[in-house]
Design an enzyme around this catalytic site. Sequence first.
Site, PDB file in Angstrom:
ATOM      1  N   PHE A 171       0.637   5.384   0.803  1.00 40.19           N
ATOM      2  CA  PHE A 171       0.219   6.350   1.445  1.00 40.19           C
ATOM      3  C   PHE A 171       1.228   7.491   1.622  1.00 40.19           C
ATOM      4  CE2 PHE A 171       0.659   2.517   3.863  1.00 40.19           C
ATOM      5  CZ  PHE A 171      -0.876   2.266   4.323  1.00 40.19           C
ATOM      6  N   THR A 206       0.964  -1.435   0.026  1.00 46.29           N
ATOM      7  CA  THR A 206      -0.267   0.340  -0.149  1.00 46.29           C
ATOM      8  C   THR A 206       0.752   1.010   0.173  1.00 46.29           C
ATOM      9  OG1 THR A 206      -1.631  -1.349   1.116  1.00 46.29           O
ATOM     10  CG2 THR A 206      -2.272   1.375   1.564  1.00 46.29           C
TER      11      THR A 206
END
Lengths: 277, 277
Positions: free
Chosen positions: B176, B174
């Site tokens: 961010f 992921t």
Amino acid sequence: MAKKIAYLGPPGTFTEEAALKYDPAAELVPFYSIPAVAAAVDTGLAEEGVVAIENSLEGSVTDTLDLLIHESKLRIRCELTLPIEHHLLVKPGTEAVNAEVIFSHPQALAQCRRFLERCFPKAQMAAALSTTAAVEQMMSSSIPAAAIGTERAAELYGAQVVARNIQDRSPNVTRFVVLAPDDHPPTGRDKTSLCFSFDEDRPGLLFGVLKEIADCNINLAKVESRPTKESLGRYIFLVDLVGHRQDPTISQVLEKIRARTSMVKVFGSYPRCDVAP
Amino acid sequence: MAKKIAYLGPPGTFTEEAALKYDPAAELVPFYSIPAVAAAVDTGLAEEGVVAIENSLEGSVTDTLDLLIHESKLRIRCELTLPIEHHLLVKPGTEAVNAEVIFSHPQALAQCRRFLERCFPKAQMAAALSTTAAVEQMMSSSIPAAAIGTERAAELYGAQVVARNIQDRSPNVTRFVVLAPDDHPPTGRDKTSLCFSFDEDRPGLLFGVLKEIADCNINLAKVESRPTKESLGRYIFLVDLVGHRQDPTISQVLEKIRARTSMVKVFGSYPRCDVAP
């Protein structure tokens, strides 16, 4: 015998409503995930399947895009749109203002955020797997509760509609596609959906494909990217072209796209559904 | 005094892990929605905020994109990536094989679908608002249950990890972003994120903008579309350009994009985070 149409159930979802609108005479068969709807059509359990592909507020339904890209050989045979109207439902005889918990699918909760913040600042939001599951959970909740759901879910579960059209913005419209083993013959007012990707990551690759489309004077109705699932920052691009894949201009541009990419998958050509503004 | 960083809580989420990685010395303050993290930074409750923007399997975090497009004036000051490892958690002393219900955030359930179908074909899936909320619900469940969550959530709630890395595919990463009132000064290895839209719907408009970028030899790291929320089929386009907005080539191309569009919003320039393949 009525045509069998698979849809993302349970009964009472917007997808059931779309399937009814698409073919009111069909026998509708609910399945419990988007891949399950596709599998039902793939195996002949149903002749066609209806799934949501895009909402005017939330954007693409990524499960449907990923199914078309990675998993299914089915084609898009048709598209249709449906206005999405969220209602607030309670158990008959209870007061909505006392609700301590509000059940719904996370997307429905998101689409009604302003209403919920203003009218239920202290209620707890509880995620459900569908708006119908939310109504079911609300009806069996032991603490005072409300649910966001459809008119039809209210009917099916005996819930009471206490507030109508509580979504933050209108128009809230969802586009659905009908999946089938074959796409649609040309009608003169068609659209072709496809995806493509590249096996290298060089500036200008996507631009080169879009240039072929622009040079042929083909209207690009949509461009979208999805992860390849191989590594972060590598994408598969999805485009909708105005025209049928059997039209000479579209078939020529598809050849040019094949020459510039490492993978092309045509999801099908189908009649364009006119969208009210 | 330690810098205050807002993040999407509760403690135990992947976003907390990302915030800790970004600044191990900071005081971390959990907020309960992505708009709330932005509001905390906007009002000075926190100096910076950390939110997820993209996952290698699931694609963009649309709440974050929509916040940047429609709601917030904050800039992207930094990006960082984190490997996502899902674990199966149970109450200490119970057996995972007996689990009748499995709690998690719908995205975590989706990312572990193959494992769940194979090992828990009969268990019911229950949606939670976060992986941490799922662990909390599992710990207080009266029926045999398991949850998909993080190592840290297991620690925080006293749960036991019984299976590790149960996600369908690796790498699951992921990305961010750190939101702040100002973006980052140039470092020589930067990226600029922006969005733009058109007030008419004519073939070739998007192509015209991408041509300006290609003609300046600027590498387009990402193209994405989001609904305008005004009507179905009208989009706002998001692009990431390699370079800093203060670089002469980027600042020139931004002027050219402004001339061709009805709206441009620059989310900021910040150091590129190298992504392991």
